[in-house]
Design an enzyme around this catalytic site. Structure first.
Site, short mmCIF file in Angstrom:
data_model
loop_
_atom_site.label_atom_id
_atom_site.label_comp_id
_atom_site.label_asym_id
_atom_site.label_seq_id
_atom_site.Cartn_x
_atom_site.Cartn_y
_atom_site.Cartn_z
CB SER A 22 2.80 1.36 6.01
OG SER A 22 1.78 1.61 6.81
CG HIS A 60 -0.26 0.45 2.71
ND1 HIS A 60 -0.45 -0.24 3.01
CD2 HIS A 60 -0.13 1.49 2.77
CE1 HIS A 60 0.22 0.35 4.42
NE2 HIS A 60 0.22 1.24 4.32
CG ASP A 62 -0.06 -3.89 3.08
OD1 ASP A 62 0.30 -3.52 2.02
OD2 ASP A 62 -0.20 -3.42 3.63
#
Length: 543
Positions: free
Chosen positions: A217, A74, A123
């Protein structure tokens, strides 16, 4: 409920870093930075990298080898290699420390369908670096399932790290921060995140207000085992920077990572290929036999025949237009796009006539002088007297055999690894045919005939190790190296301090009779010169 993608909430980051206000467009607002953590001791997590989009940090990643970085898919929605860079070895974003490297390839999982489907998994992405990371940066290893079960089971405390927000809707951290998040069951995680968490996700509990947040992230969820770090997970998503954090489970994607990068738990760094070849001359035509090796296989060959002609065949033949000596170079490429080259001189046409004078021990030779010795022709590459041509390759270069066979002598070589009184000797000798025997003399009256050996001396001291190798044509070559074993720097079984070695927190070394322990990641700083605030502390004497 507010779901937080753990990429930076910066609208100008056009590479697809998800904004903290994406609920308005129907996307989940999924947010991790390390909340409730502490500042990481500077440079103590050498596998941590920062992802920068147009120069601005927005995600993290894990260095898996000198060429590959693991991160979250992502983070890379709509990203391009033109705008994305990776900063390795950084602690402070504003100071710009570490090395900034460009990315040559972005590989996202084929089943990734964008941020809307982040809770269902996949992901994960890998980045190929355009320039290899320096050897001073230590990659994290891929864990086997047994490593993950033993050190990252429910109740264990892997560490998440990153430069993300330090509170929900807060500001990003300028320095790397970290927090230990206990592994919780997927059932408990599903309850906290109000979603049925798949097995490809591992969850860290948010006890004590600790959590990942926006900007973390793609960053690592890692454990340390001895001196090794292992990638357990990759920061994916959570809710409002509190409670459980969902990480992409590394062991669920080991096969995918191997398919894309060639990296495996048993081979965390894809070894570079070794280029080699042999040749057979018939008049003006030379047949080349490729002898290159690689742990994953060779994918391409590039031959430069030294006369302006080339070939990409594995085992080509080439006919030269004129007599002479030609410098032939073979370059090979492996599955990870790593290259290696080797060059050898090939003589074609009429064989040389051995009409030069024989080598004489009492004669002083100058550069360029030629002699014959035991059926071969040698040229002096250094001034010498009494240096026997077959024993001193640093003085004499073998040109050819007098009978025109063109088979050069082997080149003796070996490396030395020392620990206390013990030396491990790795034979690196080469020959265009086959080395059939290796004879070691350790300088203490002992000898051995194995290709590579380990030898333990009976006392500390200075010794000369000599290796003589013989090829299948009966030609030999000798190399000698001096080693020092024992002494103050080899106490309690500890290695001596080395300026080029990277040490992590807790590592111990010996220096001038004193034992030192590293207080954080350090390289190049002499323990004896480290002050009270330095990276080293003295923990006792060798005796």
């Amino acid at each position: 409920m507010k779901i937080t993608i753990l990429a930076a909430a910066v609208m100008s980051l056009s590479a697809g870093y998800v904004s903290a206000n994406t609920q308005q467009s129907g996307l989940p607002d999924i947010t991790p930075s390390v909340v409730g953590g502490i500042e990481t001791p500077a440079y103590s997590r050498p596998y941590q990298v920062a992802l920068l989009m147009n120069g601005r940090q927005g995600c993290g990643g894990t260095l898996l080898s000198e060429n590959w970085v693991l991160t979250a898919a992502h983070c890379l929605d709509n990203a391009s290699t033109a705008s994305l860079t990776v900063r390795v070895g950084a602690h402070s974003i504003s100071r710009g420390d570490g090395d900034t490297l460009r990315v040559s390839q972005i590989i996202m999982h084929e089943n990734w369908r964008g941020a809307n489907g982040i809770r269902s998994g996949y992901d994960i992405a890998v980045l190929r670096l355009a320039t290899p990371a320096a050897s001073k940066y230590t990659p994290a290893k891929l864990p086997t399932q047994s490593i993950a079960d033993q050190y990252a089971g429910i109740g264990d405390y892997p560490t998440v790290s990153g430069w993300g927000l330090t509170s929900n809707r807060g500001r990003p951290s300028d320095v790397l921060r970290e927090a230990q998040l206990p592994v919780i069951s997927n059932a408990s995680c599903s309850s906290q995140l109000s979603f049925n968490i798949p097995g490809s996700v591992i969850c860290g509990g948010g006890e004590g207000g600790r959590s990942a947040c926006n900007g973390d992230s793609g960053g690592p969820y890692a454990v340390r085992v001895g001196n090794d770090f292992y990638s357990i997970g990759t920061v994916s998503w959570g809710i409002a920077c509190s409670g459980a954090t969902a990480f992409t489970r590394t062991t669920s994607y080991l096969n995918w990572i191997e398919q894309k990068t060639g990296l495996t738990p048993d081979n965390p760094t894809d070894a570079k290929p070794v280029a080699d070849f042999s040749s057979s001359v018939s008049g003006m035509t030379v047949s080349f036999a490729n002898r290159a090796t690689d742990d994953k296989g060779i994918t391409a060959y590039d031959w430069n025949f030294g006369d302006g002609n080339r070939s990409s065949a594995a085992n080509p033949s080439h006919t030269y237009a004129a007599d002479g000596d030609y410098n032939v170079t073979l370059t090979v490429i492996d599955t990870a796009q790593q290259t290696a080259s080797v060059s050898k001189v090939v003589s074609v046409g009429e064989p040389p006539i051995c009409d030069v004078e024989a080598w004489n021990r009492s004669v002083s030779y100058a550069l360029g002088d030629k002699v014959s010795y035991q059926g071969s022709i040698y040229e002096a590459i250094w001034w010498s007297a009494g240096a026997q041509p077959d024993l001193y390759p640093n003085v004499w270069k073998k040109l050819d055999n007098c009978n025109g066979s063109g088979d050069p002598a082997p080149v003796a070589g070996f490396t030395v690894a020392q620990s206390g009184l013990t030396v491990t000797l790795t034979n690196t000798s080469t020959d265009n045919g086959q080395i059939v025997s290796s004879q070691w003399q350790f300088g203490d009256g002992q000898s051995a005939s194995q290709p590579s050996v380990t030898h333990t001396y009976g006392a500390a001291g200075r010794y000369t190790i000599r290796l003589t190798v013989t090829d299948d044509q009966g030609q030999s070559s000798t190399l000698a190296k001096e080693v020092v074993v024992g002494g103050d720097d080899n106490c309690q079984g500890l290695p001596a301090w080395n300026a080029s070695t990277i040490y992590n927190t807790g590592d111990r070394v010996a220096k001038s009779g004193v034992v030192y322990e590293a207080q954080w990641w350090v390289q190049g700083e002499d323990p004896a010169q480290s002050g009270p605030w330095g990276p080293w502390k003295s923990v006792g004497n060798c005796n």
